[in-house]
Scaffold this active site. Structure first.
Site, PDB file in Angstrom:
ATOM      1  N   ASN A  45       0.831  -1.205   0.000  1.00  0.00           N
ATOM      2  CA  ASN A  45       0.000   0.000   0.000  1.00  0.00           C
ATOM      3  C   ASN A  45       0.865   1.255   0.000  1.00  0.00           C
ATOM      4  OD1 ASN A  45       0.593  -0.967   2.655  1.00  0.00           O
ATOM      5  ND2 ASN A  45      -0.994   0.333   3.538  1.00  0.00           N
ATOM      6  N   GLU A  47       0.383   5.248   0.615  1.00  0.00           N
ATOM      7  CA  GLU A  47      -0.541   6.272   1.095  1.00  0.00           C
ATOM      8  C   GLU A  47      -0.103   7.662   0.650  1.00  0.00           C
ATOM      9  OE1 GLU A  47      -0.874   5.529   5.331  1.00  0.00           O
ATOM     10  OE2 GLU A  47      -2.114   3.747   4.952  1.00  0.00           O
ATOM     11  N   CYS A  56      -4.223   0.704  -2.338  1.00  0.00           N
ATOM     12  CA  CYS A  56      -4.085  -0.565  -1.611  1.00  0.00           C
ATOM     13  C   CYS A  56      -3.041  -1.458  -2.287  1.00  0.00           C
ATOM     14  CB  CYS A  56      -5.407  -1.314  -1.606  1.00  0.00           C
ATOM     15  SG  CYS A  56      -6.699  -0.555  -0.627  1.00  0.00           S
ATOM     16  N   GLU A  58      -3.189  -4.586  -3.021  1.00  0.00           N
ATOM     17  CA  GLU A  58      -3.729  -5.491  -4.038  1.00  0.00           C
ATOM     18  C   GLU A  58      -3.847  -4.802  -5.391  1.00  0.00           C
ATOM     19  OE1 GLU A  58      -4.856  -4.795  -1.037  1.00  0.00           O
ATOM     20  OE2 GLU A  58      -6.021  -6.445  -0.164  1.00  0.00           O
ATOM     21  N   CYS A  89     -10.185  -5.046   0.602  1.00  0.00           N
ATOM     22  CA  CYS A  89     -11.300  -4.108   0.762  1.00  0.00           C
ATOM     23  C   CYS A  89     -12.240  -4.211  -0.445  1.00  0.00           C
ATOM     24  CB  CYS A  89     -10.774  -2.683   0.918  1.00  0.00           C
ATOM     25  SG  CYS A  89     -10.237  -1.936  -0.637  1.00  0.00           S
ATOM     26  N   CYS A  92     -10.881  -3.066  -3.878  1.00  0.00           N
ATOM     27  CA  CYS A  92      -9.959  -4.053  -4.483  1.00  0.00           C
ATOM     28  C   CYS A  92     -10.732  -5.254  -5.013  1.00  0.00           C
ATOM     29  CB  CYS A  92      -8.919  -4.494  -3.462  1.00  0.00           C
ATOM     30  SG  CYS A  92      -7.730  -3.199  -3.092  1.00  0.00           S
TER      31      CYS A  92
HETATM   32  N1  THU Z   1      -5.256  -1.435   2.575  1.00  0.00           N
HETATM   33  C1  THU Z   1      -4.740  -2.264   1.628  1.00  0.00           C
HETATM   34  O1  THU Z   1      -3.612  -2.086   1.160  1.00  0.00           O
HETATM   35  N2  THU Z   1      -5.511  -3.290   1.192  1.00  0.00           N
HETATM   36  C2  THU Z   1      -6.775  -3.529   1.628  1.00  0.00           C
HETATM   37  O2  THU Z   1      -7.452  -4.371   1.055  1.00  0.00           O
HETATM   38  C3  THU Z   1      -7.292  -2.823   2.794  1.00  0.00           C
HETATM   39  C4  THU Z   1      -6.570  -1.592   3.158  1.00  0.00           C
HETATM   40  C5  THU Z   1      -4.456  -0.303   3.018  1.00  0.00           C
HETATM   41  C6  THU Z   1      -5.014   1.033   2.615  1.00  0.00           C
HETATM   42  C7  THU Z   1      -4.399   1.930   3.652  1.00  0.00           C
HETATM   43  O3  THU Z   1      -3.107   2.298   3.205  1.00  0.00           O
HETATM   44  C8  THU Z   1      -4.241   1.047   4.871  1.00  0.00           C
HETATM   45  O4  THU Z   1      -4.365  -0.293   4.416  1.00  0.00           O
HETATM   46  C9  THU Z   1      -5.278   1.298   5.951  1.00  0.00           C
HETATM   47  O5  THU Z   1      -6.564   1.263   5.425  1.00  0.00           O
END
Ligand code: THU
Length: 134
Positions: A45, A47, A56, A58, A89, A92
């Site tokens: 991920n 940010e 994310c 994925e 999530c 994704c």
């Molecule tokens: N996140 C992911 O990388 N994948 C997911 O399926 C759920 C959330 C990340 C997004 C964000 O950077 C952090 O987790 C907290 O939500």
């Protein structure tokens, strides 16, 4: 336990997780996506200070793969520090549904403790919306 074949995929996701840029949430995620011809594409991920732009793990892995010409996907590993391990999530799941409908998915912890969970995109995203609905 998942088949030993998952161990390489999980290890790749675990390694990718090290590169998460999660300064805001402090929640690192790693992903590894496997193609039918055995290639692996990883993601973490990433940010952003404008939080909604964050990506994310994925989708990072999926977009890396698609943008390099890969198009048939078989398995995805997702590694988080959650217990039980977290699953993709909704955003994704939707994007994976568009490009990798038959994915087998393994969810694993970051420390190797606890049993990985094996599921599938069809289980996580029943009756998904897709291009055939357009
Ligand atoms: N996140 C992911 O990388 N994948 C997911 O399926 C759920 C959330 C990340 C997004 C964000 O950077 C952090 O987790 C907290 O939500």
């Amino acid at each position: 336990m998942p088949s030993p074949d998952f161990s390489t995929l999980i290890a790749a996701a675990r390694q990718a997780r090290q590169y998460a840029r999660a300064d805001h949430s402090r929640y690192a995620v790693g992903a590894a996506l496997e193609t039918a011809d055995g290639r692996l594409f990883t993601g973490a991920n990433v940010e952003c200070s404008s939080y909604g732009l964050s990506l994310c793990a994925e989708r990072v892995a999926l977009v890396k793969a698609l943008s390099e010409g890969a198009d048939r996907f078989t398995r995805l590993a997702v590694v988080t520090a959650s217990e039980p391990p977290a699953s993709p999530c909704g955003a994704c799941r939707q994007m994976l549904w568009d490009y990798a409908r038959d994915l087998e998915i393994v969810l694993a912890g970051s420390d190797g403790e606890g049993d990985p969970v094996v599921t599938s995109l069809r289980e996580l995203f029943p009756r998904g919306f897709g291009c055939e609905d357009l």
